[in-house]
Write a protein that holds these residues in place. Structure first.
Motif, PDB file in Angstrom:
ATOM      1  N   ALA A 270     108.842 -34.950 -26.337  1.00 56.06           N
ATOM      2  CA  ALA A 270     108.148 -35.765 -25.343  1.00 56.06           C
ATOM      3  C   ALA A 270     108.817 -35.717 -23.972  1.00 56.06           C
ATOM      4  N   ASP A 271     110.057 -35.223 -23.902  1.00 57.32           N
ATOM      5  CA  ASP A 271     110.736 -35.116 -22.606  1.00 57.32           C
ATOM      6  C   ASP A 271     110.203 -33.955 -21.785  1.00 57.32           C
ATOM      7  N   ALA A 272     109.474 -33.058 -22.436  1.00 57.37           N
ATOM      8  CA  ALA A 272     108.986 -31.871 -21.714  1.00 57.37           C
ATOM      9  C   ALA A 272     107.537 -31.606 -22.064  1.00 57.37           C
TER      10      ALA A 272
ATOM     11  N   SER B 264     102.794 -26.657 -31.538  1.00 55.40           N
ATOM     12  CA  SER B 264     103.377 -27.242 -30.337  1.00 55.40           C
ATOM     13  C   SER B 264     104.438 -26.292 -29.799  1.00 55.40           C
ATOM     14  N   SER B 265     104.192 -25.703 -28.644  1.00 54.59           N
ATOM     15  CA  SER B 265     105.151 -24.761 -28.064  1.00 54.59           C
ATOM     16  C   SER B 265     106.404 -25.457 -27.564  1.00 54.59           C
TER      17      SER B 265
ATOM     18  N   GLY C 209     100.967 -30.632 -25.753  1.00 58.35           N
ATOM     19  CA  GLY C 209     101.889 -30.202 -26.794  1.00 58.35           C
ATOM     20  C   GLY C 209     102.333 -31.340 -27.687  1.00 58.35           C
ATOM     21  N   LEU C 210     101.721 -32.513 -27.512  1.00 63.19           N
ATOM     22  CA  LEU C 210     102.141 -33.712 -28.246  1.00 63.19           C
ATOM     23  C   LEU C 210     101.014 -34.320 -29.076  1.00 63.19           C
ATOM     24  N   ASP C 211      99.882 -33.648 -29.168  1.00 63.97           N
ATOM     25  CA  ASP C 211      98.715 -34.214 -29.838  1.00 63.97           C
ATOM     26  C   ASP C 211      99.043 -34.603 -31.280  1.00 63.97           C
TER      27      ASP C 211
END
Length: 209
Positions: free
Chosen positions: A93-95, A87-88, A142-144
């Motif tokens: 979760a805000d971005a 996850s870069s 990026g949240l998977d």
């Protein structure tokens, strides 16, 4: 002439006042329906029919403590646990979102090479050629929170070595945690890393009471 003008002015004032009052009533009705009744009704139905999803699909441990959400991945750095996707944004979760790099983009190639090198250092038993692509690539958001069953399976030798749990027992955990395709058709089989690690931690606790 003056009387006719006054009459027209009075009529215009009456019409304008009537129109404004009608518009005001219509606005109040819309505010009541769309701003109060509809949100309350939809929230109430969601809480009644889908309480878990309506509250964020939260995941709790054995003690009832909230440890995360089924919908948002987490960064697991302990080598004794299963690792999720790259996850870069560090699962912030805000971005949400990731760079839309082409496969030939230098920064993407560099990042994937770093992930492959890290894998080799921490998993010497499994050659990098066996590394599933979802372990070294970012998801679109990026949240998977999921990985493929193969991505979990290739981590079993490392986890078995560090925890003392038999590989067969870890394979059973992976099998139990595997979710099928949605409606049997859509998507691919997948594993929620948080749920799998909770089950793994329970096994570790049983092994070391």
């Amino acid at each position: 002439m003056t009387q006719d003008t006054d009459t027209k002015s009075d009529s215009l004032l009456v019409f304008t006042g009537s129109t404004l009052w009608a518009a005001l009533r219509f606005s109040l009705i819309l505010i009541l329906l769309c701003g109060i009744i509809y949100p309350l009704a939809s929230t109430g139905l969601a809480q009644l029919l889908f309480p878990s999803q309506a509250n964020g699909s939260l995941v709790k441990d054995d003690e009832g403590i909230i440890v995360g959400s089924e919908l948002i991945g987490q960064s697991f750095t302990d080598p004794k646990l299963f690792q999720g996707r790259v996850s870069s944004i560090d699962y912030n979760a805000d971005a949400s979102g990731s760079n839309n790099y082409a496969p030939s983009y230098p920064e993407l190639i560099e990042r994937m090479q770093e992930s492959a090198n890290s894998w080799t250092a921490n998993n010497p038993e499994v050659p990098v050629g066996s590394l599933p692509v979802d372990l070294i690539t970012n998801s679109g958001s990026g949240l998977d929170p999921h990985i493929s069953p193969k991505s979990a399976a290739v981590q079993i030798p490392r986890i078995s070595s560090l925890t003392g749990l038999p590989e067969a027992e870890l394979q059973a955990l992976v099998g139990d945690a595997t979710e099928g395709r949605d409606w049997g058709v859509f998507g691919e089989p997948r594993i929620n890393v948080l749920k799998l690690n909770l089950a793994l931690q329970q096994k570790i606790a049983e092994l070391n009471p």
